[in-house]
Write an enzyme that holds these catalytic residues in place. Sequence first.
Site, PDB file in Angstrom:
ATOM      1  N   ASP A   1      -2.901   7.996  -1.322  1.00 16.51           N
ATOM      2  CA  ASP A   1      -3.593   6.766  -0.586  1.00 16.51           C
ATOM      3  C   ASP A   1      -5.013   6.456  -0.744  1.00 16.51           C
ATOM      4  O   ASP A   1      -5.234   5.127  -0.899  1.00 16.51           O
ATOM      5  CB  ASP A   1      -3.227   7.395   0.862  1.00 16.51           C
TER       6      ASP A   1
ATOM      7  N   HIS B   1       3.666   6.830   5.370  1.00 16.89           N
ATOM      8  CA  HIS B   1       2.657   7.383   5.772  1.00 16.89           C
ATOM      9  C   HIS B   1       1.620   6.696   6.875  1.00 16.89           C
ATOM     10  O   HIS B   1       0.910   7.375   7.502  1.00 16.89           O
ATOM     11  CB  HIS B   1       1.603   8.014   4.717  1.00 16.89           C
TER      12      HIS B   1
ATOM     13  N   GLU C   1       0.546   5.457  12.523  1.00 16.86           N
ATOM     14  CA  GLU C   1      -0.820   4.930  12.881  1.00 16.86           C
ATOM     15  C   GLU C   1      -0.902   3.431  12.996  1.00 16.86           C
ATOM     16  O   GLU C   1      -1.669   2.625  13.764  1.00 16.86           O
ATOM     17  CB  GLU C   1      -1.738   5.173  11.713  1.00 16.86           C
ATOM     18  N   ASP C   2      -0.056   2.282  12.297  1.00 13.85           N
ATOM     19  CA  ASP C   2      -0.411   1.093  12.172  1.00 13.85           C
ATOM     20  C   ASP C   2       0.950   0.135  12.451  1.00 13.85           C
ATOM     21  O   ASP C   2       0.760  -0.829  12.525  1.00 13.85           O
ATOM     22  CB  ASP C   2      -0.607   0.560  10.607  1.00 13.85           C
TER      23      ASP C   2
ATOM     24  N   HIS D   1       0.943  -1.305   0.065  1.00 15.12           N
ATOM     25  CA  HIS D   1       0.089  -0.107   0.085  1.00 15.12           C
ATOM     26  C   HIS D   1       0.980   1.244   0.088  1.00 15.12           C
ATOM     27  O   HIS D   1       0.495   2.065  -0.901  1.00 15.12           O
ATOM     28  CB  HIS D   1      -1.021  -0.029   1.136  1.00 15.12           C
TER      29      HIS D   1
END
Length: 196
Positions: free
Chosen positions: A141, A66, A70-71, A42
Site C-alpha cells: 500500500d 484493504h 475506511e473509505d 490503488h
Amino acid sequence: ILAKAKSYLPQDKMGIIEDAYNFAWEAHAGQKRLSGEPYVEHPINTALFLADLNLDATTLAAALLHDVIEDCDVSYEEIQQRFGPEVSRLVDGVTKLSKMDVMASEVVRLQGYEDGQAESLRKMLVAMAQDVRVVLIKLADRLHNMQTLKAHSPEKRIAIARETLDIYAPLAHRFGIWDIKWQLEDLAFSHLQPDK
C-alpha cells in the site's frame, strides 16, 4: 491480477480474488484519487505488488479490499460475511494500521522521528499486526502511495517521504523484501533530496 495469480496459484483459488476485485470496483465506484485516477487503481496496484511476491489468494483478496472499510460504506461484518474470517481479519488489521499511520504522520509533520521513536513505531506496527500478511499489505500500500505522491502538496510529500524512509523502508528490510525496500528508499529520496 488474475493472470499473475494464475501463474502460481491453483485455479480453485481464483474465485476469491475475482470476487474481491469486483467488490472493490463496486465499493470504490465514483471515487477518485488526488491524481485524478479512479480510486480502485490503488488497491489493484497494491495487490499486484503482492502477486509479484507470490502471496496467497487470501492476501491478494484482502489487498484488493484493504481500503473499503475506511473509505467506503462497507462494514467489517459485510466483509466477513462475504469473504470469510481470514480475509476480514486481514482487512481489519490493515485498517487499524492505517489509522495509526495517520496519527504518526502528524508527529512527522511537526518534528520528524528520532531514531528510537522510529524503531518503536516499527515494532508497534509488527506487534499490532497479528498476521505478517497485514504488514506486507501495508508495505505494498505504501509503495503505491509513494509512486503517486506527486498529487500531494510539497509539505505533505516531504512528511510522507520522511515517514517512508524512517518506518517503512526499514520494515521492508527487516522482512527481507529488498525490491520494495529499495523502491521505497528511491521514491522517498526523490522527494526529500530532489537535487541529489
